[in-house]
Design a protein around this motif. Structure first.
Motif, short mmCIF file in Angstrom:
data_model
loop_
_atom_site.label_atom_id
_atom_site.label_comp_id
_atom_site.label_asym_id
_atom_site.label_seq_id
_atom_site.Cartn_x
_atom_site.Cartn_y
_atom_site.Cartn_z
N ILE A 41 0.87 -1.18 0.00
CA ILE A 41 0.00 0.00 0.00
C ILE A 41 0.91 1.22 0.00
CG2 ILE A 41 -1.80 1.29 1.19
CD1 ILE A 41 -2.69 -1.39 2.45
N ALA A 42 0.82 2.00 -1.09
CA ALA A 42 1.61 3.21 -1.22
C ALA A 42 0.72 4.41 -0.90
CB ALA A 42 2.16 3.33 -2.64
N PRO A 43 1.07 5.19 0.13
CA PRO A 43 0.23 6.32 0.50
C PRO A 43 0.27 7.44 -0.55
CG PRO A 43 2.26 6.35 1.77
CD PRO A 43 2.27 5.08 0.96
N SER A 47 6.84 8.31 -3.22
CA SER A 47 7.65 8.05 -4.42
C SER A 47 8.97 7.42 -4.01
CB SER A 47 7.90 9.33 -5.22
OG SER A 47 8.76 10.20 -4.52
N GLU A 48 9.58 6.75 -4.96
CA GLU A 48 10.91 6.15 -4.78
C GLU A 48 11.85 6.80 -5.77
OE1 GLU A 48 10.06 1.57 -3.32
OE2 GLU A 48 10.50 1.91 -5.42
N PHE A 68 4.20 5.19 -13.09
CA PHE A 68 5.48 4.60 -13.46
C PHE A 68 6.12 5.54 -14.48
CE2 PHE A 68 2.35 1.42 -12.60
CZ PHE A 68 2.98 0.35 -12.01
N ILE A 69 7.39 5.86 -14.28
CA ILE A 69 8.15 6.54 -15.32
C ILE A 69 9.18 5.52 -15.80
CG2 ILE A 69 9.66 8.46 -15.95
CD1 ILE A 69 8.34 10.08 -13.70
N ILE A 70 8.98 5.06 -17.04
CA ILE A 70 9.79 3.97 -17.60
C ILE A 70 10.55 4.51 -18.80
CG2 ILE A 70 9.76 1.65 -18.59
CD1 ILE A 70 6.98 1.31 -17.18
N ASP A 71 11.87 4.57 -18.69
CA ASP A 71 12.71 5.12 -19.77
C ASP A 71 12.15 6.46 -20.28
OD1 ASP A 71 14.61 3.11 -19.66
OD2 ASP A 71 13.67 1.90 -21.23
N VAL A 91 13.37 2.79 -14.09
CA VAL A 91 11.98 3.06 -13.72
C VAL A 91 11.91 3.85 -12.42
CG1 VAL A 91 11.78 0.82 -12.53
CG2 VAL A 91 9.71 1.95 -13.33
N GLN A 92 10.86 4.66 -12.29
CA GLN A 92 10.55 5.30 -11.02
C GLN A 92 9.09 5.02 -10.71
OE1 GLN A 92 9.49 9.34 -10.59
NE2 GLN A 92 10.56 9.57 -8.65
N TYR A 93 8.83 4.60 -9.46
CA TYR A 93 7.48 4.32 -8.99
C TYR A 93 7.03 5.45 -8.09
CZ TYR A 93 8.80 -0.43 -10.34
OH TYR A 93 9.22 -1.54 -11.03
#
Length: 121
Positions: A41-43, A47-48, A68-71, A91-93
């Motif tokens: 569960i991501a509040p 972000s990561e 998701f930021i993918i490439d 990737v960034q979640y």
């Protein structure tokens, strides 16, 4: 010998960002390095940092939305949608939305901090 395992006590990964991570199977729970399965569960606002994991990651959204930021491409998934991200993909979640996001993540091989390759923030 039983031919199945029921997980009633997943390993709860300690976090400092409000995210809930319950690993049902994987390195932390039962030493399985082949696959990890986690309920998360991501509040809102979570972000990561960008990362380039050395594992495939499958994500299934149960509730809410996840970004998701993918490439360099921004993708938003909603409840009922899923994605497979190939290993060695940058990737960034994040969850920039107002409600929390509940999802399942499956990593092959299993998630390991040594394999995630997070970038410095």
């Amino acid at each position: 010998m039983k031919k199945y395992t029921i997980q009633k006590s997943p390993f709860v990964v300690p976090t400092t960002d409000g995210k809930v991570i319950e690993e049902h199977f994987g390195n932390a729970t039962n030493g399985n390095s082949q696959i990890s399965i986690a309920h998360m569960i991501a509040p809102s606002g979570w972000s990561e940092p960008f990362q380039t994991p050395a594992f495939e990651e499958y994500t299934y959204i149960i509730k809410g939305k996840k970004q998701f930021i993918i490439d360099g491409e921004t993708i938003v998934l909603s409840a009922g949608e899923s994605i497979k991200i190939e290993k060695n993909t940058r990737v960034q979640y994040s969850n920039p939305f107002t409600e929390s996001c509940e999802y399942m993540a499956i990593c092959m091989p299993a998630f390991s901090i040594d394999l995630v390759n997070r970038e410095d923030e």
